[in-house]
Design a protein around this motif. Sequence first.
Motif, PDB file in Angstrom:
ATOM      1  N   ALA A  40       0.837  -1.204   0.000  1.00  0.00           N
ATOM      2  CA  ALA A  40       0.000   0.000   0.000  1.00  0.00           C
ATOM      3  C   ALA A  40       0.871   1.253   0.000  1.00  0.00           C
ATOM      4  N   GLU A  41       1.941   1.231   0.795  1.00  0.00           N
ATOM      5  CA  GLU A  41       2.853   2.379   0.836  1.00  0.00           C
ATOM      6  C   GLU A  41       3.543   2.570  -0.513  1.00  0.00           C
ATOM      7  N   HIS A  42       3.923   1.462  -1.130  1.00  0.00           N
ATOM      8  CA  HIS A  42       4.582   1.555  -2.437  1.00  0.00           C
ATOM      9  C   HIS A  42       3.622   2.109  -3.485  1.00  0.00           C
ATOM     10  N   ALA A  43       2.376   1.641  -3.448  1.00  0.00           N
ATOM     11  CA  ALA A  43       1.385   2.136  -4.406  1.00  0.00           C
ATOM     12  C   ALA A  43       1.153   3.630  -4.216  1.00  0.00           C
ATOM     13  N   ALA A  44       1.096   4.059  -2.947  1.00  0.00           N
ATOM     14  CA  ALA A  44       0.890   5.487  -2.665  1.00  0.00           C
ATOM     15  C   ALA A  44       2.097   6.305  -3.119  1.00  0.00           C
ATOM     16  N   ALA A  45       3.300   5.771  -2.855  1.00  0.00           N
ATOM     17  CA  ALA A  45       4.516   6.484  -3.264  1.00  0.00           C
ATOM     18  C   ALA A  45       4.616   6.565  -4.784  1.00  0.00           C
ATOM     19  N   ARG A  46       4.233   5.503  -5.458  1.00  0.00           N
ATOM     20  CA  ARG A  46       4.285   5.502  -6.924  1.00  0.00           C
ATOM     21  C   ARG A  46       3.267   6.486  -7.498  1.00  0.00           C
ATOM     22  N   GLU A  47       2.094   6.515  -6.882  1.00  0.00           N
ATOM     23  CA  GLU A  47       1.068   7.457  -7.345  1.00  0.00           C
ATOM     24  C   GLU A  47       1.536   8.904  -7.136  1.00  0.00           C
ATOM     25  N   LYS A  48       2.161   9.148  -5.982  1.00  0.00           N
ATOM     26  CA  LYS A  48       2.658  10.503  -5.702  1.00  0.00           C
ATOM     27  C   LYS A  48       3.775  10.875  -6.664  1.00  0.00           C
ATOM     28  N   GLN A  49       4.651   9.905  -6.955  1.00  0.00           N
ATOM     29  CA  GLN A  49       5.741  10.166  -7.889  1.00  0.00           C
ATOM     30  C   GLN A  49       5.196  10.537  -9.269  1.00  0.00           C
ATOM     31  N   THR A  50       4.171   9.828  -9.689  1.00  0.00           N
ATOM     32  CA  THR A  50       3.545  10.129 -10.983  1.00  0.00           C
ATOM     33  C   THR A  50       2.923  11.521 -10.964  1.00  0.00           C
ATOM     34  N   ARG A  51       2.269  11.835  -9.860  1.00  0.00           N
ATOM     35  CA  ARG A  51       1.608  13.143  -9.750  1.00  0.00           C
ATOM     36  C   ARG A  51       2.636  14.271  -9.760  1.00  0.00           C
ATOM     37  N   LEU A  52       3.752  14.082  -9.045  1.00  0.00           N
ATOM     38  CA  LEU A  52       4.795  15.116  -9.001  1.00  0.00           C
ATOM     39  C   LEU A  52       5.475  15.269 -10.358  1.00  0.00           C
ATOM     40  N   ARG A  53       5.673  14.144 -11.032  1.00  0.00           N
ATOM     41  CA  ARG A  53       6.326  14.208 -12.344  1.00  0.00           C
ATOM     42  C   ARG A  53       5.427  14.887 -13.376  1.00  0.00           C
ATOM     43  N   ASP A  54       4.125  14.602 -13.260  1.00  0.00           N
ATOM     44  CA  ASP A  54       3.191  15.175 -14.224  1.00  0.00           C
ATOM     45  C   ASP A  54       2.878  16.640 -13.944  1.00  0.00           C
ATOM     46  N   ALA A  55       3.302  17.119 -12.775  1.00  0.00           N
ATOM     47  CA  ALA A  55       2.997  18.510 -12.419  1.00  0.00           C
ATOM     48  C   ALA A  55       3.689  19.496 -13.350  1.00  0.00           C
ATOM     49  N   ALA A  56       4.802  19.072 -13.953  1.00  0.00           N
ATOM     50  CA  ALA A  56       5.537  19.963 -14.853  1.00  0.00           C
ATOM     51  C   ALA A  56       4.839  20.120 -16.190  1.00  0.00           C
ATOM     52  N   GLY A  57       3.857  19.271 -16.455  1.00  0.00           N
ATOM     53  CA  GLY A  57       3.147  19.345 -17.728  1.00  0.00           C
ATOM     54  C   GLY A  57       3.715  18.359 -18.729  1.00  0.00           C
ATOM     55  N   MET A  59       4.486  18.739 -21.774  1.00  0.00           N
ATOM     56  CA  MET A  59       5.453  19.267 -22.743  1.00  0.00           C
ATOM     57  C   MET A  59       6.831  19.464 -22.131  1.00  0.00           C
ATOM     58  N   SER A  60       6.924  19.383 -20.805  1.00  0.00           N
ATOM     59  CA  SER A  60       8.211  19.638 -20.148  1.00  0.00           C
ATOM     60  C   SER A  60       9.131  18.436 -20.282  1.00  0.00           C
ATOM     61  N   MET A  61      10.420  18.715 -20.544  1.00  0.00           N
ATOM     62  CA  MET A  61      11.425  17.658 -20.660  1.00  0.00           C
ATOM     63  C   MET A  61      12.199  17.483 -19.359  1.00  0.00           C
ATOM     64  N   ASN A  62      11.955  18.342 -18.386  1.00  0.00           N
ATOM     65  CA  ASN A  62      12.698  18.307 -17.124  1.00  0.00           C
ATOM     66  C   ASN A  62      11.846  17.697 -16.014  1.00  0.00           C
ATOM     67  N   THR A  63      12.510  16.928 -15.154  1.00  0.00           N
ATOM     68  CA  THR A  63      11.819  16.336 -14.002  1.00  0.00           C
ATOM     69  C   THR A  63      11.757  17.366 -12.887  1.00  0.00           C
ATOM     70  N   PRO A  64      10.584  17.625 -12.359  1.00  0.00           N
ATOM     71  CA  PRO A  64      10.469  18.613 -11.275  1.00  0.00           C
ATOM     72  C   PRO A  64      11.329  18.221 -10.080  1.00  0.00           C
ATOM     73  N   SER A  65      11.796  19.215  -9.368  1.00  0.00           N
ATOM     74  CA  SER A  65      12.660  18.959  -8.208  1.00  0.00           C
ATOM     75  C   SER A  65      11.930  18.154  -7.135  1.00  0.00           C
ATOM     76  N   ALA A  66      10.637  18.407  -6.999  1.00  0.00           N
ATOM     77  CA  ALA A  66       9.864  17.653  -5.997  1.00  0.00           C
ATOM     78  C   ALA A  66       9.822  16.170  -6.350  1.00  0.00           C
ATOM     79  N   ALA A  67       9.718  15.879  -7.657  1.00  0.00           N
ATOM     80  CA  ALA A  67       9.707  14.482  -8.098  1.00  0.00           C
ATOM     81  C   ALA A  67      11.064  13.843  -7.867  1.00  0.00           C
ATOM     82  N   LYS A  68      12.140  14.629  -8.120  1.00  0.00           N
ATOM     83  CA  LYS A  68      13.491  14.107  -7.874  1.00  0.00           C
ATOM     84  C   LYS A  68      13.690  13.815  -6.391  1.00  0.00           C
ATOM     85  N   ALA A  69      13.190  14.692  -5.560  1.00  0.00           N
ATOM     86  CA  ALA A  69      13.351  14.506  -4.114  1.00  0.00           C
ATOM     87  C   ALA A  69      12.552  13.304  -3.615  1.00  0.00           C
ATOM     88  N   HIS A  70      11.436  13.043  -4.281  1.00  0.00           N
ATOM     89  CA  HIS A  70      10.572  11.932  -3.836  1.00  0.00           C
ATOM     90  C   HIS A  70      11.034  10.578  -4.384  1.00  0.00           C
TER      91      HIS A  70
END
Length: 281
Positions: A40-57, A59-70
């Motif tokens: 369950a924790e892994h699923a939540a972490a994976r979902e959060k990682q996807t959400r943080l990565r997608d926050a940049a949009g 069209m963005s080629m860069n990984t957001p810093s929040a996604a890198k930190a997570h």
Amino acid sequence: MKLNPSSKKSNRYLDKIKAEHDALNQELTPLKAELAEAEAEHAAAREKQTRLRDAAGSMSMNTPSAAKAHWPILCEANQRMERLKSKVSNLESQLRPLQQVLATPERFALARKQLDDLMAQRKALTAEVQTVDGQLTKIAKRLADLEARIAVETKSASRALLDTEAEFVAPETLTKLEMELRITRASQVELERQRDAIQGQLAGLPDAARKARDHFIHCRAAMAEIELHEQLMPVMNALARASAARRQINYHHDESRFPVEIPRDLIEAASDALAAEMPAA
């Protein structure tokens, strides 16, 4: 088929296996709960990682810093989950053979009952066929007698018909005989139908009996091994000592195994006993 007396007694070997099974199961239960939590924790972490990565949009080629930190958090959650999966899988692989051993007595009893039931069914159906065949023999004799009597009565009625000028009335005796003939023939048809149905059931029994016999033999072999282990427990220390001693003079000897030669006369006696346990074909 006789019951094995040892099956009615407490089996120390099975008790030992049960204790090992319970200990492993006791260890496995909290691990499964921990694994479910980790998944369950892994699923939540994976979902959060996807959400943080997608926050940049998109069209963005860069990984957001929040996604890198997570990302390390997701990796740690995945590693924890995989470690627990490995532990659970290892314990389950140890449990399976123990579960098979513990299930053997019941499987053996059921296999024996199934085979006994099939043999009893075949005996009952064979008896039914013999009964119906006996009835058909009587019916055939009755039909022959009726046909002969009807022939005589018909001939007599024919003469009476020729000798009279009045309205002819069929003799009551002939009418009754013909009615009895129809009933008897109908009974014959019904008995033949019953016999065919019973023979149809009998035709399917040999294959079912063969499968049941094979299953019984396999279950009996597993049960015999349990009985062997039970008998060996008092002498296991002596076997272990002999095996360890052989290892000291033979480096290639596997200490976990110690072959013992079985006298031929005992094997023959055991084979006879096994054959006697099988129900009559």
